[in-house]
Structure formats: structure tokens, C-alpha cells
Design a protein around this motif. Structure first.
Motif, mmCIF file in Angstrom:
data_model
loop_
_atom_site.group_PDB
_atom_site.id
_atom_site.type_symbol
_atom_site.label_atom_id
_atom_site.label_comp_id
_atom_site.label_asym_id
_atom_site.label_seq_id
_atom_site.Cartn_x
_atom_site.Cartn_y
_atom_site.Cartn_z
ATOM 1 N N LEU A 94 59.668 -43.632 52.059
ATOM 2 C CA LEU A 94 60.943 -43.536 51.364
ATOM 3 C C LEU A 94 62.128 -43.454 52.318
ATOM 4 O O LEU A 94 63.209 -43.959 52.009
ATOM 5 N N ASN B 136 62.777 -45.145 54.759
ATOM 6 C CA ASN B 136 63.196 -46.487 55.183
ATOM 7 C C ASN B 136 64.017 -47.226 54.127
ATOM 8 O O ASN B 136 64.510 -48.321 54.385
ATOM 9 N N ILE B 137 64.160 -46.649 52.944
ATOM 10 C CA ILE B 137 64.918 -47.290 51.871
ATOM 11 C C ILE B 137 66.388 -46.893 52.009
ATOM 12 O O ILE B 137 66.703 -45.697 52.066
ATOM 13 N N GLN C 53 55.510 -46.951 49.871
ATOM 14 C CA GLN C 53 56.522 -47.133 50.911
ATOM 15 C C GLN C 53 56.815 -45.803 51.591
ATOM 16 O O GLN C 53 56.538 -44.735 51.040
ATOM 17 N N GLN D 207 60.048 -51.006 44.566
ATOM 18 C CA GLN D 207 60.769 -50.651 45.794
ATOM 19 C C GLN D 207 60.207 -49.404 46.468
ATOM 20 O O GLN D 207 60.312 -49.261 47.682
ATOM 21 N N VAL D 208 59.633 -48.484 45.692
ATOM 22 C CA VAL D 208 59.201 -47.206 46.259
ATOM 23 C C VAL D 208 57.687 -47.057 46.380
ATOM 24 O O VAL D 208 57.216 -46.272 47.205
#
Length: 117
Positions: free
Chosen positions: A71, A73-74, A69, A65-66
Motif C-alpha cells: 500500500l 507504493n500507491i 499490493q 489497485q490495492v
């Protein structure tokens, strides 16, 4: 007995709540080092607390998930300081690893945070 496993991921972020002119207000990236510590009894018949392969499988969805990316946007990481990131990671991992004892997250070799829930 406490065992540990380290994970590494790269991610970008910016800190929207710092004052204008602060260098972390701009988007930038880190190579994060996450150490996961598990506290549990030695399973004498197996000779371990937990299989490192099982530990890796439990953490993999969080790293996916990270890694690479932005971060911000999570969901839940709109202000992704190291402190907020380690709490978020804890919340993802604890339900699948009840023996989770501690997380250590370093965003640089000399700057990090330790979280114990």
C-alpha cells in the motif's frame, strides 16, 4: 434504505511514522474486510436501491489497485494506516457512487475504522 456489500482484499504495508521499535514499522500484511454501505430510495419498479452487480463493478477498480499490493507504493497512501486507507478508498468510490453512505474497513477481525465522509 441502506444496503451493504462486503469486499475482501489482501495487502501489505508498513507505517513509516511510528516510533522505532514499533512492530508496525516493519512490513506486514492484512486480509482487509471492506463493507460499502449505500443509502438511497427503493426503486419500486426494480425492487432494489442499486443492483449489487453494478455496485461490485463500481468497487472493482479500487480493489484491483490495492489487492496483493504494498500500500505504501500507491500515490496518496505513503502512510497507509487504516484511517488513511479508508479515506483514500472513499475518495476513489464517491465520484462513481454518489449514494455512498459509509465505509467500514477492518484490518483484523477486531480492529477497524468506520468512515462517513
Amino acid at each position: 434504505m441502506i444496503i451493504s456489500k462486503q469486499f475482501i482484499f489482501d495487502a501489505a504495508h508498513f507505517l513509516p511514522n511510528v516510533p522505532d521499535g514499533h512492530k508496525c514499522k516493519n512490513i506486514h500484511g492484512h486480509t482487509y474486510h471492506l463493507t460499502v454501505l449505500i443509502d438511497g430510495p427503493l426503486q419500486e419498479n426494480l425492487g432494489w436501491v442499486i443492483d449489487y452487480g453494478d455496485l461490485k463493478k463500481a468497487i472493482a477498480p479500487v480493489i484491483e489497485q490495492v489487492d496483493h499490493q504494498l500500500l505504501n507504493n500507491i500515490p496518496g497512501l505513503e502512510n497507509p494506516t487504516s484511517e488513511m486507507l479508508v479515506v483514500w478508498i472513499w475518495q476513489q468510490i464517491k465520484p462513481v457512487l454518489p449514494l455512498l453512505k459509509r465505509l467500514e474497513l477492518y484490518e483484523t477481525p477486531t480492529s477497524g475504522v468506520i468512515y462517513e465522509g
